[in-house]
Design an enzyme around this catalytic site. Structure first.
Site, PDB file in Angstrom:
ATOM      1  N   GLY A  48       0.810  -1.220   0.000  1.00 35.06           N
ATOM      2  CA  GLY A  48       0.000   0.000   0.000  1.00 35.06           C
ATOM      3  C   GLY A  48       0.847   1.275   0.000  1.00 35.06           C
ATOM      4  O   GLY A  48       0.371   2.339  -0.372  1.00 35.06           O
TER       5      GLY A  48
ATOM      6  N   SER B 235     -11.000   1.077   4.608  1.00 32.78           N
ATOM      7  CA  SER B 235     -10.106  -0.074   4.643  1.00 32.78           C
ATOM      8  C   SER B 235     -10.537  -1.041   5.739  1.00 32.78           C
ATOM      9  O   SER B 235     -10.840  -0.623   6.851  1.00 32.78           O
ATOM     10  CB  SER B 235      -8.678   0.390   4.927  1.00 32.78           C
ATOM     11  OG  SER B 235      -8.311   1.329   3.955  1.00 32.78           O
TER      12      SER B 235
ATOM     13  N   CYS C  21     -13.233  -2.814   5.985  1.00 31.60           N
ATOM     14  CA  CYS C  21     -14.636  -2.719   6.388  1.00 31.60           C
ATOM     15  C   CYS C  21     -15.573  -3.478   5.454  1.00 31.60           C
ATOM     16  O   CYS C  21     -16.778  -3.253   5.462  1.00 31.60           O
ATOM     17  CB  CYS C  21     -15.068  -1.261   6.503  1.00 31.60           C
ATOM     18  SG  CYS C  21     -14.245  -0.408   7.857  1.00 31.60           S
TER      19      CYS C  21
ATOM     20  N   LYS D 199     -15.225  -4.388   1.729  1.00 42.64           N
ATOM     21  CA  LYS D 199     -15.349  -4.330   0.263  1.00 42.64           C
ATOM     22  C   LYS D 199     -15.069  -5.697  -0.367  1.00 42.64           C
ATOM     23  O   LYS D 199     -15.873  -6.203  -1.139  1.00 42.64           O
ATOM     24  CB  LYS D 199     -14.373  -3.301  -0.331  1.00 42.64           C
ATOM     25  CG  LYS D 199     -14.755  -1.859  -0.069  1.00 42.64           C
ATOM     26  CD  LYS D 199     -13.787  -0.882  -0.723  1.00 42.64           C
ATOM     27  CE  LYS D 199     -12.361  -1.024  -0.240  1.00 42.64           C
ATOM     28  NZ  LYS D 199     -12.147  -0.841   1.195  1.00 42.64           N
ATOM     29  N   THR D 200     -13.902  -6.265  -0.037  1.00 42.07           N
ATOM     30  CA  THR D 200     -13.532  -7.527  -0.671  1.00 42.07           C
ATOM     31  C   THR D 200     -14.520  -8.626  -0.304  1.00 42.07           C
ATOM     32  O   THR D 200     -14.965  -9.382  -1.168  1.00 42.07           O
ATOM     33  CB  THR D 200     -12.099  -7.943  -0.250  1.00 42.07           C
ATOM     34  OG1 THR D 200     -11.238  -6.834  -0.481  1.00 42.07           O
ATOM     35  CG2 THR D 200     -11.616  -9.129  -1.039  1.00 42.07           C
ATOM     36  N   SER D 201     -14.892  -8.698   0.966  1.00 37.47           N
ATOM     37  CA  SER D 201     -15.792  -9.791   1.355  1.00 37.47           C
ATOM     38  C   SER D 201     -17.162  -9.643   0.693  1.00 37.47           C
ATOM     39  O   SER D 201     -17.839 -10.630   0.450  1.00 37.47           O
ATOM     40  CB  SER D 201     -15.902  -9.947   2.867  1.00 37.47           C
ATOM     41  OG  SER D 201     -15.483  -8.814   3.554  1.00 37.47           O
TER      42      SER D 201
HETATM   43  P1  GTP Z   1      -9.137  -2.991   2.169  1.00 37.37           P
HETATM   44  O1  GTP Z   1      -8.547  -4.060   1.321  1.00 37.37           O
HETATM   45  O2  GTP Z   1      -8.232  -2.610   3.302  1.00 37.37           O
HETATM   46  O3  GTP Z   1      -9.580  -1.786   1.404  1.00 37.37           O
HETATM   47  O4  GTP Z   1     -10.406  -3.609   2.949  1.00 37.37           O
HETATM   48  P2  GTP Z   1     -11.843  -4.196   2.550  1.00 37.37           P
HETATM   49  O5  GTP Z   1     -12.858  -3.114   2.676  1.00 37.37           O
HETATM   50  O6  GTP Z   1     -11.782  -4.907   1.247  1.00 37.37           O
HETATM   51  O7  GTP Z   1     -12.110  -5.216   3.729  1.00 37.37           O
HETATM   52  P3  GTP Z   1     -12.466  -6.792   3.762  1.00 37.37           P
HETATM   53  O8  GTP Z   1     -13.672  -7.132   2.965  1.00 37.37           O
HETATM   54  O9  GTP Z   1     -11.235  -7.544   3.438  1.00 37.37           O
HETATM   55  O10 GTP Z   1     -12.886  -7.004   5.298  1.00 37.37           O
HETATM   56  C1  GTP Z   1     -12.023  -6.751   6.303  1.00 37.37           C
HETATM   57  C2  GTP Z   1     -12.428  -7.263   7.663  1.00 37.37           C
HETATM   58  O11 GTP Z   1     -13.795  -7.029   7.952  1.00 37.37           O
HETATM   59  C3  GTP Z   1     -12.180  -8.750   7.813  1.00 37.37           C
HETATM   60  O12 GTP Z   1     -11.400  -8.917   8.964  1.00 37.37           O
HETATM   61  C4  GTP Z   1     -13.564  -9.338   7.936  1.00 37.37           C
HETATM   62  O13 GTP Z   1     -13.611 -10.435   8.796  1.00 37.37           O
HETATM   63  C5  GTP Z   1     -14.391  -8.185   8.490  1.00 37.37           C
HETATM   64  N1  GTP Z   1     -15.766  -8.266   8.009  1.00 37.37           N
HETATM   65  C6  GTP Z   1     -16.178  -8.286   6.724  1.00 37.37           C
HETATM   66  N2  GTP Z   1     -17.529  -8.352   6.664  1.00 37.37           N
HETATM   67  C7  GTP Z   1     -17.975  -8.360   7.923  1.00 37.37           C
HETATM   68  C8  GTP Z   1     -19.292  -8.403   8.500  1.00 37.37           C
HETATM   69  O14 GTP Z   1     -20.311  -8.478   7.805  1.00 37.37           O
HETATM   70  N3  GTP Z   1     -19.362  -8.375   9.855  1.00 37.37           N
HETATM   71  C9  GTP Z   1     -18.252  -8.314  10.639  1.00 37.37           C
HETATM   72  N4  GTP Z   1     -18.418  -8.263  11.953  1.00 37.37           N
HETATM   73  N5  GTP Z   1     -17.001  -8.293  10.135  1.00 37.37           N
HETATM   74  C10 GTP Z   1     -16.862  -8.307   8.799  1.00 37.37           C
HETATM   75  C1  SPV Z   2      -6.558  -0.179   1.990  1.00 38.63           C
HETATM   76  O1  SPV Z   2      -5.907  -0.003   3.026  1.00 38.63           O
HETATM   77  O2  SPV Z   2      -7.569   0.495   1.691  1.00 38.63           O
HETATM   78  C2  SPV Z   2      -6.164  -1.262   1.067  1.00 38.63           C
HETATM   79  C3  SPV Z   2      -4.847  -1.843   1.193  1.00 38.63           C
HETATM   80  O3  SPV Z   2      -6.887  -1.565   0.150  1.00 38.63           O
HETATM   81  S1  SPV Z   2      -3.602  -0.729   0.749  1.00 38.63           S
HETATM   82  O4  SPV Z   2      -2.892  -1.318  -0.371  1.00 38.63           O
HETATM   83  O5  SPV Z   2      -2.776  -0.572   1.900  1.00 38.63           O
HETATM   84  O6  SPV Z   2      -4.204   0.530   0.343  1.00 38.63           O
HETATM   85 MN    MN Z   3      -8.690  -0.378   0.100  1.00 41.25          MN
END
Ligand code: GTP
Ligand code: SPV
Ligand code: MN
Length: 627
Positions: A225, A273, A275, A277-279
């Site tokens: 990042g 981040s 929160c 997005k990926t899931s």
């Molecule tokens: P970046 O890659 O940093 O931009 O993050 P992201 O927004 O893609 O986050 P991601 O989907 O990887 O989720 C990150 C964390 O949130 C993980 O540790 C999951 O376990 C948690 N998480 C995702 N969905 C839920 C949900 O519905 N409830 C709870 N309690 N936790 C969740």
């Molecule tokens: C974020 O932190 O929003 C990510 C990972 O998606 S990073 O590459 O650190 O930006």
């Molecule tokens: Mn991100």
């Protein structure tokens, strides 16, 4: 220097490398590469195109230098970042602004010349004894109005490898484009490294962005990042470009959601981040286009969207076979994966929340690790870092959408905003219109900070549209651009607010991690006018009967009326307090924000007060009429 840069480069490069550069015939590019060489003084320079031989070379070199170590499964490797380099570094990432200018009070910025002196001083001679690798890439699909060409000079084969997995090759785009076309340039060095090939001087880590020349400087860091310049560093430049050109660059996933009769509805969502997005984008049965950065353009009155990237740098914590079968498959079968900051034991990868026993010893980001090991402050070191990640290409996923590389993008029907809001908003609601959604969900987004950014976790803050760290124009202008964008469209996406992290009085989450799947199925039906809603002061919420049916269809679960009432009750005092904080924030930080923002917040406040007077502090969803 510019005039004869190519002649000087001819003397510095061998014939093959020189020929590859000369083919691109771009004076600004030549000047940037020469500057990188003269400043960083590498032992050799390699100009790579996107040929399979160069992609293979990168993979081999990353192993040969020890920046990546092989794991048992074919194609799997692990990379370590230092203990002080485990996330995006907000504090040491600065935006350089010429004297007398200020971009946004909320942005971490410093005076340009002082910043350049500092970071260029640290880059001086930083690549000695190493190879400088020159990579060409594009943000957005190639051959598209969305394409943004980028060049990165780095002394890290791990970064070069990550670029291959996460972005589309851009050598041919550079060869095609005219000299006047804008591109972003990134200069990166790991700096001094220790014997684990980890950046050894984290105190000298600097990530500075010079928007006056569209250049990013990054030194003494490896975490992707902070070093893969096309991620959040380029996003800070793209937001300015989009502002100049009248489109939007967002911190959003992009996915196709299946509806009745096999139809597919495209949705994008901004969550901070870590929160969700990926899931969300990887929900089983749906199709993923992107998980982090999306671009929108208004074309013939429609919102067309693309993924800026073509791979995923995803959080591995909590990835398990039950909740995330798609990515679990990719991470456990042969194929190209770079793991970072996991636990390795017997050359196998382990992480937190994988649903399996994790060994009590092995190697992790702290070096040799055993259960109970403590850091310099006496704190217990976990087996794997919370922000441990994987890098894979999107095409490795069985659910990758076939439109990923469509130069025209996909027509967007839904925009979603959500954060870690423990006390305020309900799990899902639809805005009354575009402006209300942008203001009440996007610009009002409050969240708890997470482990993805270095610093204290669990602090409440406003993070508007989940993108605040990257907004390199005045915040008020950014909000205005979002409002205006909707008005250019004849078919506007519906705007929703979600909250996966609402808690009950005991502090427990009121929803399970799979419940989000029901919310997006409900949004899909709303787009097509196939689900009803109740009108509350903060938005339109689902009807119990629709959710009950969707919980059964999507998750094969019962959904009780008690759960519905508990999750969707309006918390009046919490929502009123939120409006107070948001209004105050925008008064203080959003120079030039359109007055309509305050008007919309005021109206929402009045609706909340009215409802509170009539029904009390906590209002059952069934008090609100159907629409
Ligand atoms: P970046 O890659 O940093 O931009 O993050 P992201 O927004 O893609 O986050 P991601 O989907 O990887 O989720 C990150 C964390 O949130 C993980 O540790 C999951 O376990 C948690 N998480 C995702 N969905 C839920 C949900 O519905 N409830 C709870 N309690 N936790 C969740
Ligand atoms: C974020 O932190 O929003 C990510 C990972 O998606 S990073 O590459 O650190 O930006
Ligand atoms: Mn991100």
């Amino acid at each position: 220097m510019t005039a004869n840069a190519i002649d000087i480069l001819k003397a510095k490069l061998d014939a093959d490398n020189f020929a590859r550069l000369q083919r691109l015939g771009n004076a600004r590019l030549n000047a940037f590469i020469l500057d990188s060489i003269e400043l960083c003084r590498p032992a050799e320079v390699m100009i790579l195109d996107d040929s399979p031989e160069h992609v293979r070379l990168t993979r081999e070199k990353a192993l040969e230098t020890g920046e990546e170590l092989p794991l048992t499964a074919e194609g799997h490797t692990v990379h370590w970042d230092g203990p002080a380099d485990q996330g995006r570094d907000r504090e040491r990432t600065r935006y350089l602004v010429p004297e007398g200018q200020t971009l946004s009070k909320a942005l971490n910025q410093m005076e340009r010349q002082a910043g350049l002196d500092e970071v260029r001083g640290l880059l001086e001679g930083a690549m000695q004894g190493r190879t400088m690798i020159v990579r060409f890439l594009t943000l957005g699909p190639n051959n598209s109005a969305f394409s943004v060409p980028c060049v990165e000079c780095t002394d890290s084969w791990y970064i070069s490898h990550s670029l291959d997995l996460l972005y589309r090759g851009g050598y041919e785009q550079f060869a095609r484009m005219g000299e006047e076309e804008e591109f972003f340039a990134i200069m990166h060095s790991c700096g001094k490294m220790d014997d684990r090939m980890v950046s050894a001087e984290p105190d000298k880590k600097r990530i500075y962005i010079d928007h006056t020349t569209d250049t990013v400087y990054s030194v003494n860091t490896q975490y992707a990042g902070n070093t893969v310049g096309l991620k959040k560093l380029a996003l800070r430049l793209t937001i300015r470009k989009a502002d100049r050109e009248g489109w939007l660059a967002e911190h959003m996933f992009l996915m196709g959601v299946k509806g009745p009769g096999g139809r597919k509805t495209y949705m994008a969502g901004a969550f901070p981040s870590a929160c969700g997005k990926t899931s969300t984008a990887m929900l089983p049965g749906e199709e993923i286009i992107g998980d982090d950065i999306a671009y929108f353009r208004a074309v013939d009155g429609r919102c067309m969207a693309v993924n800026a990237e073509s791979g995923i740098f995803g959080i591995i914590q909590s990835v398990n076979d039950k909740d995330d079968p798609g990515i679990w498959d990719v991470l456990t079968k042969p194929g190209e994966v770079i793991f970072s900051n996991i636990l390795v034991n017997d050359r196998k990868p382990y992480w937190l929340g994988m649903g399996q026993e994790v060994p009590t010893e092995g190697e992790n980001f702290s070096g040799q690790w055993h259960k109970g090991k403590t850091d310099a402050n006496g704190a217990k070191i976990p087996p794997a870092h919370k922000n441990a990640r994987y890098a894979v290409t999107l095409k490795a996923l069985a659910t990758c959408d076939s439109e990923l590389d469509n130069p025209a993008g996909v027509p967007l029907e839904v925009v979603v905003y959500g954060g870690r809001d423990a006390y305020g908003y309900v799990p899902v609601q639809q805005s009354f219109d575009w402006d209300h959604g942008i203001v009440a969900y996007g610009a009002s987004l409050e969240t708890e900070t997470t482990f993805a950014v270095i610093g204290q976790e669990g602090q409440f803050e406003i993070n508007l549209m989940s993108i605040q760290d990257f907004v390199a124009i005045p915040l008020g202008k950014y909000v205005k651009n979002n409002l205006d964008f909707g008005h250019k469209l004849t078919k506007r996406p519906l705007v929703f607010g979600v909250n996966y992290f609402l808690r009950d009085a005991q502090g427990a989450f009121v929803n399970g991690v799979r419940d989000k799947h029901v919310w997006i199925k409900w949004m899909e039906l709303r787009v097509h006018g196939e689900a009803g809603a109740r009108e509350t002061p903060t938005g339109m919420i689902p009807l119990y009967d629709d959710l009950k049916r969707l919980f059964r269809q999507t998750l094969d679960k019962d959904y009780s009326r008690e759960d519905y009432v508990n999750q969707f009750s309006l918390r009046a005092p919490e929502n009123l307090a939120k409006i107070g904080r948001v209004t105050e924030f925008h008064r203080a930080h959003s120079e030039g924000v359109p007055e309509v923002l305050f008007e919309i917040l005021k109206q929402q406040k009045a609706r909340l007060e009215q409802a509170q007077a009539k029904f009390g502090d906590r209002i059952s969803p069934e008090c609100f009429g159907k629409k």
